[in-house]
Enzyme design. Sequence first.
Site, PDB file in Angstrom:
ATOM      1  N   CYS A 259       1.018  -1.293  -0.119  1.00  0.00           N
ATOM      2  CA  CYS A 259       0.024   0.137   0.137  1.00  0.00           C
ATOM      3  C   CYS A 259       0.774   1.477   0.184  1.00  0.00           C
ATOM      4  CB  CYS A 259      -0.902   0.012   1.120  1.00  0.00           C
ATOM      5  SG  CYS A 259      -0.319   0.107   2.971  1.00  0.00           S
ATOM      6  N   HIS A 308      -2.988   1.234   6.571  1.00  0.00           N
ATOM      7  CA  HIS A 308      -2.963   1.213   5.197  1.00  0.00           C
ATOM      8  C   HIS A 308      -3.472   2.486   4.501  1.00  0.00           C
ATOM      9  CE1 HIS A 308      -4.401  -0.906   1.465  1.00  0.00           C
ATOM     10  NE2 HIS A 308      -5.302  -0.229   1.474  1.00  0.00           N
ATOM     11  N   HIS A 320      -5.820   2.117  -4.538  1.00  0.00           N
ATOM     12  CA  HIS A 320      -4.754   1.482  -3.735  1.00  0.00           C
ATOM     13  C   HIS A 320      -4.599   0.081  -3.896  1.00  0.00           C
ATOM     14  CE1 HIS A 320      -8.087  -0.938  -0.988  1.00  0.00           C
ATOM     15  NE2 HIS A 320      -8.207  -0.791  -2.273  1.00  0.00           N
TER      16      HIS A 320
END
Length: 344
Positions: A259, A308, A320
């Site tokens: 991420c 995240h 993402h």
Amino acid sequence: MASHRRPKQQSRARVTVLTTAAAAAVVLSANAANAAPSQKLSKDQVKAKVDELYQQAEQASEKYDGAKDKQQKLQKEISTIQDNVARGQEDLNKLRDGLGSLATSQYRSGGIDPSVQLFLSSNPDDFLDKASTLDQLSAQQVDALKKIQDKQRELAQERAEATEKLKDLSATRTELEQNKKKIQAKLADAQKILNTLTAKEKADLAAQQARADRSASARVDLGNSTPASGRAGAAFAAAQSVIGSPYVYGASGPSSFDCSGLTSWAYAQAGVSIPRTSEAQATIGTRISSINDLQVGDLVFFYGDIHHVGLYAGNGQVLHAPHTGAVVRYEAISDMPFQFGVRV
């Protein structure tokens, strides 16, 4: 006359063994009676458990990235210090050679001062601490000795710093390995659960995700009539160019990403250097509290521990790298616990 002997008692050891065996038999019988037949998890239950394991793996992945980043920085710092120490030692040797030449010159002109002899055979710190000896030195000698003393102190400090950083590097490598093992364990557990699904159930899950991906992409296209501009726009365009790239923990492009690897790589393509981990990225730029105030290209953070991060894509969507087994894609922000955004 009748015998009145008592019956022979069993040995204590034998009684203990029999008692233990009997107790174990009772426990096993009880467990067998109470044990419920194992039930196969439903497709949705499997997905929920696997998603949870993927999140735990990503938490460890961000810690892995942080340790990896720290290791690289420490290695550079140690290399720089070691180069400085090597150059400093050369300078120190030249200073000593210079003082030796001065002593030789003095000897030829009438002998070496006792003070210079003392220096040449001992530590100059001890020597200079004795103020009485300064009277026996010329101004040139005093200056040379002070330069040597300063250089020795400087080298001692740099060597001590290098020693501490080497200890830190060793601890960081240990942390890196521990986080790697945690990631691998979580992913192995997730795979075991996925292996309980039938081929049809796996296909159903894949089709469900594909529908969600198409829906998210459609919403982005509808809501992105005003594309982002400047560096944020360039970063978002870079991220769009790698849609479909696989998630790989610890990867930061150009063909696979985790991420924070995606977000740091995307901004690097726009000429902006941002930290490597989601936790560090959360500390830069201007914080945006409301989803309604986000602009395309802003960083968006999820979960309470900020493990995240993605890029805001417009119309309530995020671009993402989700987790292992997935690819870089669009997804609704509402699918994850949004915390805040950051405008770089």
